[in-house]
Write a protein that holds these residues in place. Structure first.
Motif, short mmCIF file in Angstrom:
data_model
loop_
_atom_site.label_atom_id
_atom_site.label_comp_id
_atom_site.label_asym_id
_atom_site.label_seq_id
_atom_site.Cartn_x
_atom_site.Cartn_y
_atom_site.Cartn_z
N HIS A 131 2.94 17.75 42.04
CA HIS A 131 3.51 16.68 41.22
C HIS A 131 4.94 16.31 41.62
CE1 HIS A 131 0.09 16.71 38.59
NE2 HIS A 131 0.21 18.00 38.41
N ALA A 132 5.42 16.93 42.68
CA ALA A 132 6.79 16.66 43.10
C ALA A 132 6.90 15.25 43.66
CB ALA A 132 7.23 17.68 44.15
N LEU A 133 8.03 14.64 43.40
CA LEU A 133 8.28 13.30 43.93
C LEU A 133 8.83 13.40 45.34
CD1 LEU A 133 10.04 11.79 40.81
CD2 LEU A 133 7.72 11.34 41.58
N PRO A 134 8.52 12.44 46.18
CA PRO A 134 9.13 12.42 47.51
C PRO A 134 10.65 12.28 47.35
CG PRO A 134 7.34 10.82 47.36
CD PRO A 134 7.57 11.36 45.98
N PRO A 135 11.39 12.78 48.32
CA PRO A 135 12.85 12.77 48.21
C PRO A 135 13.45 11.38 47.95
CG PRO A 135 12.17 14.05 50.10
CD PRO A 135 10.94 13.40 49.54
N HIS A 136 12.87 10.36 48.51
CA HIS A 136 13.45 9.03 48.34
C HIS A 136 13.20 8.48 46.93
CE1 HIS A 136 9.31 8.25 49.67
NE2 HIS A 136 9.39 7.10 49.02
N LEU A 185 13.78 13.55 36.72
CA LEU A 185 14.39 14.86 36.96
C LEU A 185 13.40 15.98 36.70
CD1 LEU A 185 17.93 14.29 35.41
CD2 LEU A 185 17.35 14.48 37.83
N HIS A 186 12.63 15.86 35.66
CA HIS A 186 11.62 16.88 35.34
C HIS A 186 10.61 17.00 36.47
CE1 HIS A 186 8.76 19.30 33.15
NE2 HIS A 186 7.82 18.38 33.42
N PHE A 187 10.11 15.89 36.94
CA PHE A 187 9.12 15.94 38.02
C PHE A 187 9.74 16.46 39.32
CE2 PHE A 187 6.75 12.50 35.64
CZ PHE A 187 5.76 13.37 35.18
N ALA A 188 10.98 16.12 39.57
CA ALA A 188 11.64 16.59 40.78
C ALA A 188 11.87 18.10 40.72
CB ALA A 188 12.97 15.86 40.97
N GLU A 189 12.12 18.62 39.53
CA GLU A 189 12.38 20.06 39.37
C GLU A 189 11.11 20.89 39.37
OE1 GLU A 189 14.59 20.30 35.75
OE2 GLU A 189 16.45 19.59 36.67
#
Length: 82
Positions: A72-77, A63-67
């Motif tokens: 550093h963002a994670l791919p949506p999947h 969640l932290h990386f997605a936010e």
């Protein structure tokens, strides 16, 4: 028809002693197996709790990386662990 001769009292005593020895051995073996099983169950319970804690930490990190977005963002999947 022949009737088997009566067993000698000493033979019966030896058989009884042997049966008692086997019963004691089996009791000891069962107690040892019970202790081993209890230890393994405690280890298994500890590992399950450890995995639950690690899963919770991973969810927080995901969640932290997605936010945070950016490079550093994670791919949506990757956003869902379920």
């Amino acid at each position: 028809m022949t009737v088997p001769p009566a067993a000698h009292p000493d033979d019966l005593e030896q058989r009884l002693v042997r049966l008692e020895e086997l019963a004691v051995f089996q009791d000891q073996t069962i107690a040892q197996l019970d202790e081993a099983l209890a230890r393994q169950q405690a280890q298994l319970d500890a590992r399950e709790k450890q995995i639950e804690r690690l899963e919770a930490r991973m969810r927080i990190l995901w969640l932290h990386f997605a936010e945070t977005g950016g490079e550093h963002a994670l791919p949506p999947h990757y956003a869902s662990l379920d």
